[in-house]
Structures are given as C-alpha cells and as structure tokens.
Design a protein around this motif. Structure first.
Motif, PDB file in Angstrom:
ATOM      1  N   ILE A   1      -8.512  13.672   9.338  1.00 32.06           N
ATOM      2  CA  ILE A   1      -8.189  13.548   8.110  1.00 32.06           C
ATOM      3  C   ILE A   1      -6.966  12.026   8.134  1.00 32.06           C
ATOM      4  CG2 ILE A   1      -8.504  15.732   7.620  1.00 32.06           C
ATOM      5  CD1 ILE A   1      -5.362  16.155   7.737  1.00 32.06           C
TER       6      ILE A   1
ATOM      7  N   GLY B   1       5.004   3.002   2.722  1.00 31.10           N
ATOM      8  CA  GLY B   1       4.642   2.562   1.537  1.00 31.10           C
ATOM      9  C   GLY B   1       3.223   2.346   1.240  1.00 31.10           C
ATOM     10  N   ARG B   2       2.803   2.147   0.295  1.00 28.20           N
ATOM     11  CA  ARG B   2       1.249   2.467  -0.071  1.00 28.20           C
ATOM     12  C   ARG B   2       0.522   1.094   0.730  1.00 28.20           C
ATOM     13  NH1 ARG B   2       0.580   2.975  -6.413  1.00 28.20           N
ATOM     14  NH2 ARG B   2      -1.630   2.972  -6.006  1.00 28.20           N
TER      15      ARG B   2
ATOM     16  N   GLY C   1       8.598   6.007   0.811  1.00 23.86           N
ATOM     17  CA  GLY C   1       7.102   5.802   1.353  1.00 23.86           C
ATOM     18  C   GLY C   1       6.229   5.656   0.101  1.00 23.86           C
ATOM     19  N   GLY C   2       5.083   5.918   0.601  1.00 24.05           N
ATOM     20  CA  GLY C   2       3.924   5.561  -0.323  1.00 24.05           C
ATOM     21  C   GLY C   2       3.973   6.536  -1.670  1.00 24.05           C
TER      22      GLY C   2
ATOM     23  N   GLU D   1       6.739   5.771  -4.094  1.00 22.97           N
ATOM     24  CA  GLU D   1       6.360   4.543  -4.511  1.00 22.97           C
ATOM     25  C   GLU D   1       5.510   4.824  -5.779  1.00 22.97           C
ATOM     26  OE1 GLU D   1       6.078   1.111  -1.194  1.00 22.97           O
ATOM     27  OE2 GLU D   1       4.438   1.273  -2.313  1.00 22.97           O
ATOM     28  N   VAL D   2       4.659   5.628  -5.658  1.00 22.34           N
ATOM     29  CA  VAL D   2       3.708   6.145  -6.509  1.00 22.34           C
ATOM     30  C   VAL D   2       4.487   6.826  -8.084  1.00 22.34           C
ATOM     31  CG1 VAL D   2       1.988   7.927  -7.292  1.00 22.34           C
ATOM     32  CG2 VAL D   2       1.663   6.573  -5.300  1.00 22.34           C
TER      33      VAL D   2
ATOM     34  N   PHE E   1      -5.816   8.250  -5.142  1.00 27.09           N
ATOM     35  CA  PHE E   1      -5.770   6.713  -5.222  1.00 27.09           C
ATOM     36  C   PHE E   1      -6.537   6.121  -4.210  1.00 27.09           C
ATOM     37  CE2 PHE E   1      -1.802   8.654  -6.852  1.00 27.09           C
ATOM     38  CZ  PHE E   1      -1.362   7.766  -7.713  1.00 27.09           C
TER      39      PHE E   1
ATOM     40  N   ASP F   1      -6.108   3.029  -2.563  1.00 26.95           N
ATOM     41  CA  ASP F   1      -5.549   2.699  -1.472  1.00 26.95           C
ATOM     42  C   ASP F   1      -4.842   3.899  -0.847  1.00 26.95           C
ATOM     43  OD1 ASP F   1      -3.792   3.054  -3.636  1.00 26.95           O
ATOM     44  OD2 ASP F   1      -2.297   1.465  -3.113  1.00 26.95           O
ATOM     45  N   GLU F   2      -4.375   3.604   0.464  1.00 29.69           N
ATOM     46  CA  GLU F   2      -3.641   4.620   1.442  1.00 29.69           C
ATOM     47  C   GLU F   2      -2.139   4.829   1.010  1.00 29.69           C
ATOM     48  OE1 GLU F   2      -4.367   4.001   5.420  1.00 29.69           O
ATOM     49  OE2 GLU F   2      -6.544   4.277   5.339  1.00 29.69           O
ATOM     50  N   ILE F   3      -2.079   6.236   0.740  1.00 23.24           N
ATOM     51  CA  ILE F   3      -0.514   6.612   0.180  1.00 23.24           C
ATOM     52  C   ILE F   3       0.191   7.231   1.656  1.00 23.24           C
ATOM     53  CG2 ILE F   3       0.832   8.094  -1.202  1.00 23.24           C
ATOM     54  CD1 ILE F   3      -1.017   6.145  -2.704  1.00 23.24           C
ATOM     55  N   ARG F   4      -0.642   8.062   2.390  1.00 26.11           N
ATOM     56  CA  ARG F   4       0.096   8.374   3.788  1.00 26.11           C
ATOM     57  C   ARG F   4       1.472   9.252   3.375  1.00 26.11           C
ATOM     58  NH1 ARG F   4      -2.971   7.070   8.577  1.00 26.11           N
ATOM     59  NH2 ARG F   4      -4.645   5.655   7.921  1.00 26.11           N
TER      60      ARG F   4
ATOM     61  N   TYR G   1       2.707  11.798   4.490  1.00 31.50           N
ATOM     62  CA  TYR G   1       3.595  12.463   5.308  1.00 31.50           C
ATOM     63  C   TYR G   1       4.321  11.641   5.838  1.00 31.50           C
ATOM     64  CZ  TYR G   1       0.080   9.883   8.130  1.00 31.50           C
ATOM     65  OH  TYR G   1      -0.618   8.614   8.748  1.00 31.50           O
ATOM     66  N   LYS G   2       4.640  10.251   5.819  1.00 29.97           N
ATOM     67  CA  LYS G   2       5.528   9.287   6.064  1.00 29.97           C
ATOM     68  C   LYS G   2       6.772   9.309   5.491  1.00 29.97           C
ATOM     69  CE  LYS G   2       3.741   5.347   7.863  1.00 29.97           C
ATOM     70  NZ  LYS G   2       2.564   4.176   7.830  1.00 29.97           N
TER      71      LYS G   2
ATOM     72  N   ARG H   1     -10.492  15.400   4.318  1.00 34.68           N
ATOM     73  CA  ARG H   1     -10.938  14.020   4.986  1.00 34.68           C
ATOM     74  C   ARG H   1     -10.000  12.950   4.140  1.00 34.68           C
ATOM     75  NH1 ARG H   1     -15.853  14.865   5.990  1.00 34.68           N
ATOM     76  NH2 ARG H   1     -16.126  15.943   7.842  1.00 34.68           N
TER      77      ARG H   1
ATOM     78  N   TYR I   1      -7.065  13.067   2.949  1.00 37.32           N
ATOM     79  CA  TYR I   1      -5.581  13.304   2.906  1.00 37.32           C
ATOM     80  C   TYR I   1      -4.832  11.952   2.766  1.00 37.32           C
ATOM     81  CZ  TYR I   1      -1.144  14.970   4.839  1.00 37.32           C
ATOM     82  OH  TYR I   1       0.121  15.146   5.067  1.00 37.32           O
ATOM     83  N   VAL I   2      -5.043  11.009   3.311  1.00 35.04           N
ATOM     84  CA  VAL I   2      -4.322   9.949   3.387  1.00 35.04           C
ATOM     85  C   VAL I   2      -4.318   8.982   1.792  1.00 35.04           C
ATOM     86  CG1 VAL I   2      -4.465   9.429   5.675  1.00 35.04           C
ATOM     87  CG2 VAL I   2      -5.902   8.201   4.183  1.00 35.04           C
TER      88      VAL I   2
ATOM     89  N   ALA J   1       0.283   5.671 -12.487  1.00 32.57           N
ATOM     90  CA  ALA J   1       0.323   4.873 -11.341  1.00 32.57           C
ATOM     91  C   ALA J   1      -1.088   4.674 -10.767  1.00 32.57           C
ATOM     92  CB  ALA J   1       1.036   5.780 -10.314  1.00 32.57           C
TER      93      ALA J   1
END
Ligand SMILES: Cc1cc2nc3c(=O)[nH]c(=O)nc-3n(C[C@H](O)[C@H](O)[C@H](O)COP(=O)(O)OP(=O)(O)OC[C@H]3O[C@@H](n4cnc5c(N)ncnc54)[C@H](O)[C@@H]3O)c2cc1C
Ligand code: SF4
Lengths: 209, 571
Positions: free
Chosen positions: A173, A188-189, B203-204, B207-208, B356, B358-361, B363-364, B419, B421-422, B483
C-alpha cells in the motif's frame, strides 16, 4: 492462506519500508521483524474451526496465489489463545474467543443447510462468496444467536489487523513503516522521501484462492 | 467566515503571539520543572516510597491527565502524595514502538461490556492504562473549551450549566499551555488567545484541509497541539514520524509521564505502578475516606491517607465508586442521588476521507495538524443546538483498513482500495453530543481477573446528536471536494469520553462541587474527565488538566471550605 511455495519475497528492498530496517530502533525492530519469522503451531482453533476460518479469511482479504506470504490465521489463533481482546465486547455478543468459535460453527451450520451437509471448507469459492454476501446483507438481524453485523465486524477487524500489521502489506500500500528515530523530512502533497516507493501495481485479474 | 479584521483589533493576534513567544520561562520552571529535569526513567530509581501504613496527605487513583496533574501540584506544595496506577510505569525507549499493532498494550484492554442503541467501542478508541494515562496515546490536540460551554443550559436550552465560569479556568489553561507546551497559530475562536510555541509545518493531510477551507472561506488554523516546536527544556523537537497515537518515543508530544510526573517525583510523590485500586476504604460510619484498597503483585493492600482523589477516567471512576458500596453508601460511594455513572458523553466523530490524484501520504507528520472551530457555537438558523469542530486525523494502515471495511468493502474491493492508501486524506469532526442520564456506566454480572464486577457502558444518541453528525459530514465533504478530492468515504465513529461523575452546584445536580470534592464525603475528590457536565466540541485533555490544577491550587491555598486534610490534621 497457507502454502505459497516458490514465491519470491516481495521486494528487492532497495526502496520501501523494508529497505529501512537498519534505521529502526531495537524495540520496534523486535516487534515488527518477529512478524517475518516462524509462527508457533495453532493452539486455539480446532481442526474443524481451522477448516472454516482459513477459507473465510482468504475470502475477506481476497488472498491470491501470488500474494506476499502474510500469515493471518496463525496470527488470529495466537491472539485468541492469549486472550488479547480489544477491551470491550457488545452486550449482545460473547467474549471474542467464544464469538469466533460460535461464528465459525454457525458458518458450517449454515453451509450444511444450503449445500447438502457440506461444510464451508468443502463448497466452491463461488458458494462461499455468496454465503458471505448473504451474511453481510443481514446487517443487524440475528444470525445464529448473534447480530450478523457484529459477527461481520469481528471477522473483519481481526483479519485487517493481522494483514495490515505486516511489512509486506505496507509495501503493497506504499506505507513507510516505522519511522523512529529517523522521522520524515519531506512533508506535503506529492512529495516522497528518496526511499519511499509508490504502492504496488494492481495485479492482473485472477481468481482468488 | 474569513473577513477583514475589524479595524483597530488587527494587531492583537500579532502582539499577543509575540509576547507569548518572547516570554521568559522562569515561572514555568518554578511551577513545574519537568522539562528541565533528568529523564523520568532515571528519576524513577530514586523515587521516594511510602509504607501502606504511612497516613499520606492524599492518595490519588490513576496517573493520567487529571490524576498526574493533581499529584504534581500537591507534591510541589509539600503534600505527601501516593498515586496508584493500575498500568505500568512506561520507559518510552523500551516499552513503546513505532508500530500500530505493537502498541495495543497502551490501552485499557480489560473486559468491558458496551450496549445501548449506539454502543461505543472502548479500548484503543478512548482508554489508556499506565503512567501518563490516555494522554500517552492521545493525538495531541489541546484546544480550550469556549466560554459558552460553561452555560449551555441557560444560553442554548440544552446540556447543563457548569458551577464555574470560563474565566475561572482561564489562568489554569494559560499556565498548562505553557507547561505542555502547546504549539499553534493564534486562536480566533472562543476566548481568542496566542499559543506559546509556533505552529508546526504541515504534511499532505494538513495542506488539503487548509486548501479546502481557504477555497470555501472557512477559517482554519494550524494547531493547537501539545507538541514542542523547538527544544523545550530537555525535550527535543518533533521528528514528524506520525506515530503520536502509539506513544511519542521522542518525548516531543506531551503526556503527564514527561510533563508532570518528573516534577512530582522530585517533590517526593510516589507513583506506584501496577497498583489496581479495588475500593475506597471508609471509616466505620461511612463518613470519611481512610485510604484505598488495591491489588499489587497479586496481594490486596490498603494505602492509608487523610484524603482520596479518584482519577480513573469516565468508565473506571464510576466503576470504582460503585464497587465501593458500604455502610452509609448502599448504592455505591457518593451515589446517594443516583448520579454516579450517569451523563457519560462521547463526541460524535464522523471521519470523512477523500481520494486525491496526487500522493497525500497522510501518515507523515503528526495526525493532529489543522483544526477549525467555525461551527462550534449554536447557529440559530440550524435545527440543532450546539455544534462541531473539524480536525485532520491521519489513520495508519490498520485503522485505515477499519475505515474502509466499515464502509462494507471486503475481499478484492478492500484490497484494491487499501492499495490506494497514499492517495487519501482524512478529516474528523467532533460533535458535541448532549449529556443524557441513561448514557451510563453500571456494573455488569461478569467479573475481571481480580474478581471485580466489570463496567458496562450503555450509549444512545438523541435527535440533536444525529443532526450534528450529518451536518459535520456535509462540511467535511465540502472541504475535501473544494481541495480537489474525487471519491469520498465517511464512517461514523465516536471519540473521547467525559462525564460519569459530573460536577454541579448541589448534590442533586452533581457528584462533586466545583472544587472537585464529592458532596457526600468531605475528603473524597474526583479529579479526572468524569466531572465534566458538558463536553463542547473540543478535545478534553487540556480542560481535564486545568480543572485538576484549579482544584489542587484551591486545596493547597486553603480555599476549599473546610479543607479536609487540614481538618483531619487538627484532630
Ligand atoms: C486514541 C485517542 C486519542 C485522543 N486524542 C486526544 C486529543 O487529541 N486531545 C485531547 O484532548 N484528548 C484526546 N484523547 C482523550 C484524552 O486522552 C483523555 O480525555 C484524557 O487523557 C482523560 O484524562 P483522565 O485523567 O480523565 O483519564 P486518563 O488519562 O485515562 O487516566 C486514567 C488513569 O487511571 C488509571 N486507572 C483507572 N482505574 C484505575 C484503578 N482502579 N486503579 C489504578 N489506576 C486506575 C488508568 O490506568 C489511567 O492511567 C484521546 C484519547 C485516545 C484514546
Ligand atoms: S510525530 Fe512528533 S509528536 Fe508525534 S510521535 Fe512523532 S515525534 Fe512525537
């Protein structure tokens, strides 16, 4: 989900959570790496329960022959044997260990009624799938003395917890895994650490096992 | 909604923030030197130990948000205090891991039964066990309550009025914010105030939320989180690893284990771990408490004390009082008016996720990043009373799988969504559910390992609760869509526990008074989240600490009428 002989280990581990093992702290490494090691033999489930639980968990998690070798049934067995429950139970459900036993027996019972005395483990994949769909659709209705919805969440909670605790599932994942003492620098994104990998490709359609 | 700040006040946030940031820390250190002391794991080896027969000034049950704060304040003032904690004395480096499944030992996992039309899962969802209490694995949001929270009955016709006003709690909010310390932008809602530490980078997920809110003209702010931004005493900076709910191994996030226990120990308090209180011991007539019975290493013992404070949180505190029935208290201690265990509240905490491209990730970075209290107060245009707040939450894989599975996804569907998730960002709301007498803790028929009846918690929502859940979901969906989210998924959840031994103006209204002393027993206190009469839509930990701080402050300065310890001392 048992025999998966001949399958290569998931990643070359140049990237992804397993590439980071050397950066983990000892306490975390001890806990996480133990999931990659051997498991003790089953001690909670009876053979009959095992024969029902195996295909049930395979279906809930859509396990495939080319899946990474992530143990689920043995992990749940060990949890129930150690009585590692979640700190609560619904008033209309027995304690988790008993709920597992009763629900697996009910699964066989229900299959027998519908399929001439055959158990859940003995019917086809399609029949099992239909049966699970039926149980899920019952919602809060009674199913062998327990609300079907509560049985469903019991199964899926234990299954998800076992599967998504495993580093191979993290690779699947795109999760970074343990991050102490390293932390993250690129927030960040749309940003990745150099070692972070994208999630695994969606596999080509194939029948589940 | 965002608008030009009214003419002459525009500079207030700026100067307030500047003043707070530049403030010398001497008074903080004088009041509570925890951050400047050696690590708690080292202090422990020299901790003072009392004998069971020593009649200490106060025995406190539970070393969480309320219990630990109360213990530290009394010890600092020279009181002899023993704090009994059922769970372990944590050593973050060795006992905590940077892993979700490996952290279940942080929760209260002893058996409990849940019922009602809307049963509330306990354990990982809301109850901790061990020195530091639930704050060990709390997310870290530390907002204040709004002034309106203290009088919802007279103002909005719902809930209950508190026996104190916001202004009486404000000084304690301020000093605790400096001790934790709290990081965040200037807070424009409730009683507007600056925070001692600057806001963290986001983080992502953060930002959202900021972007979505900006597009819709909804005010959102970074913080307020009890996570040091920059060094604070010996405590290091956050490393943005995202495992706040698994216990902060770094010591950047506050929990009483590192924010109040060290100072308590250096002032002679004993934190006795592995000590499960089973009963408050009373004198023969049932008038005064004489100590607490507890089980440690398999043996039942009694710690004698001049006064007792119970701080086991909203489930265990009522359970202990109900299990302490005896002469003069046939239905449980301090339960003459059938209030113990009633009006337990949880916040409705629907969680909406958006996908989204793009990748948000998510968990960071710490899960607590950005919040909005724009919908906190009663809006006369709406059919419901009171409101909700919106915050970022960033579930790790197992919790995320539960989120997806709760939508009914399973099999191939579940795996393929996982799958992804990010690509998901997640917001959570906290809806102010109203206090109801039948949302209550009682004793179940079954017993635990020690043979004590376990707690049963029944919970049902009322119509106002349902409307808030729906309204909050709608706002979160709007923010995520604004967003740039495509698909959305919402699940219903609950968060936080408060109430169960509420404070009131008189014994018909509450179990304790505004000094957190029980009306029924003059030397019995309750200093945890169970005393809250209403819950607002703010996370409760800071308010619980502030109430315990205020009660201790009044006690040590002799402002509690007939302070029981003194009276006992005169005997
Ligand atoms: C996952 C999660 C996230 C959260 N996030 C936030 C957040 O972001 N912001 C926020 O403000 N709040 C949050 N909370 C809630 C917050 O942590 C609690 O409201 C707060 O800690 C409660 O304080 P307390 O003193 O009442 O109880 P606790 O902090 O729970 O302390 C009670 C202590 O008493 C002990 N105890 C209980 N019974 C006995 C007994 N019989 N004998 C001996 N010891 C006993 C327990 O082991 C425990 O250590 C969160 C909670 C959870 C679980
Ligand atoms: S993100 Fe920061 S505060 Fe949270 S656990 Fe990690 S270091 Fe601690």
């Amino acid at each position: 989900m048992t025999a998966r002989r001949g399958r290569a280990e998931p990643s070359s581990a140049k990237k992804g959570p397993l590439s980071q093992i050397p950066t983990w702290d000892a306490a975390t490494g001890g806990v996480v790496l133990a999931r990659l090691g051997p498991r003790p033999p089953l001690s909670f489930f009876t053979p009959a329960e095992e024969a029902a639980a195996g295909p049930l968990l395979d279906l809930l998690l859509a396990r495939r022959h080319d899946d990474p070798p992530i143990p689920v049934l043995p992990v749940i067995d060990a949890r129930l044997a150690a009585r590692e429950f979640e700190g609560w139970r619904f008033a209309d459900m027995p304690e988790d260990d008993e709920a597992w036993r009763r629900s697996l027996a009910a699964l066989d019972e229900e299959t027998k009624v519908r399929h001439d005395g055959r158990t859940f483990g003995q019917v086809t994949h399609g029949d099992r799938h239909r049966l699970l769909r039926h149980i899920q659709d019952l919602g809060s209705h009674d199913w062998y003395g327990m609300p079907a919805g509560h049985v469903w969440t019991l199964w899926s909670r234990y299954a998800c917890t076992a599967y998504y605790a495993h580093p191979y599932a993290w690779e699947e994942i795109g999760f970074g895994g343990p991050a102490y003492p390293r932390g993250y620098l690129r927030l960040g994104r749309g940003t990745r650490e150099p070692w972070e990998s994208p999630p695994a490709e969606e596999p080509a359609t194939e029948t589940d096992c | 909604m965002e608008g030009p700040m009214s003419g002459k006040r525009w500079w207030r946030p700026a100067t307030g923030t500047l003043r707070e940031t530049l403030r010398p820390q001497g008074d903080v250190r004088a009041r509570n030197a925890s951050a400047w002391l050696p690590h708690v794991t080292r202090l422990r080896s020299d901790m003072r130990r009392f004998e069971d027969d020593d009649e200490v000034d106060m025995v406190v049950v539970g070393c969480g948000a309320g219990g630990a704060t109360f213990t530290q304040r009394l010890a600092h003032a020279g009181w002899r205090v023993v704090c009994l904690e059922a769970g372990p004395f944590w050593d973050p480096e060795h006992d905590w891991v940077s892993d979700e499944a490996g952290s279940r030992h942080l929760y209260w996992n002893e058996p409990r039964v849940i019922g009602g039309s809307h049963p509330v899962p306990l354990g990982a969802n809301n109850s901790g066990r061990g020195v530091g209490g639930s704050m060990v694995h709390f997310a870290g949001y530390t907002p204040r309550f709004h002034p309106s929270d203290f009088r919802t009955r007279s103002q909005d016709g719902v809930g209950a009025d508190w026996p104190i006003r916001y202004e009486q709690l404000r000084p304690y909010y301020e000093r605790l914010e400096r001790e934790l310390p709290v990081a965040g932008q200037y807070w424009p809602w409730g009683d507007p105030h600056p925070h001692p530490h600057a806001p963290h980078p986001v983080g992502g997920n953060g930002e959202v939320m900021l972007e979505g809110c900006a597009r819709l003209g909804i005010r959102a702010r970074v913080g307020p989180v009890a996570i040091a931004n920059g060094r604070f005493g010996n405590r290091p900076h956050c490393i943005y690893r995202g495992f706040c709910l698994q216990g902060c191994k770094v010591d950047a996030k506050a929990s009483p284990l590192i924010t109040h226990v060290p100072d308590a120990i250096t002032h002679g308090a004993e934190i006795r771990d592995g000590a499960m209180a089973t009963r408050v011991v009373m004198d023969a007539a049932g008038r005064r408490a004489t100590g607490v019975a507890y089980v440690r290493e398999g043996r039942e013992r009694v710690q004698r004390a001049r006064a007792v404070a119970v701080a086991g949180y909203s489930i265990e505190t009522p359970r202990l009082l109900l299990n302490s029935a005896g002469p003069g208290h046939p239905h449980g201690l301090a339960n003459g008016h059938d209030l113990v265990g009633r009006y337990v509240m949880v916040q409705g905490a629907p969680q909406t996720a958006g996908r989204f491209p793009d990748e948000i990730r998510m968990y960071k970075a710490p899960p607590p990043e950005v919040s909005s209290e724009e919908f906190y107060e009663t809006d006369p245009a709406k059919p419901y009373r009171r409101g909700f707040s919106i915050q970022t939450v960033s579930p790790l894989p197992i919790t995320w799988a539960e989120h997806v599975a709760a939508q009914g996804h399973w099999g191939a569907d579940l795996r393929s969504r996982m799958r992804d998730y990010v690509h998901w960002a997640t917001l959570g709301a906290l809806c102010e559910f109203l206090p109801q007498p039948d949302n209550r803790v009682t004793l179940a028929d079954e017993t635990d390992r020690l043979g004590l009846p376990v707690a049963r918690f029944d919970h049902s929502q009322c119509a106002n609760d349902d409307m808030l859940m729906e309204a909050a979901q709608k706002v979160m969906e709007d923010i995520l869509r604004a967003a740039g989210a495509g698909e959305l998924m919402t699940i219903g959840r609950y968060a936080h526990l408060v109430g169960g031994c509420r404070m009131g103006r008189n014994p018909e209204e509450g179990v304790v008074d505004s000094d957190l002393r029980t009306f029924a027993v003059p030397n019995l206190f309750i200093t945890d989240g169970s005393v809250l009469p209403t819950q607002g839509s703010a996370n409760p930990a800071l308010t619980i600490m502030a109430l315990a701080d205020r009660a201790a402050d009044r006690l040590v300065h002799g402002r509690v009428p007939e302070a029981p310890a003194r009276k006992a001392a005169r005997r």
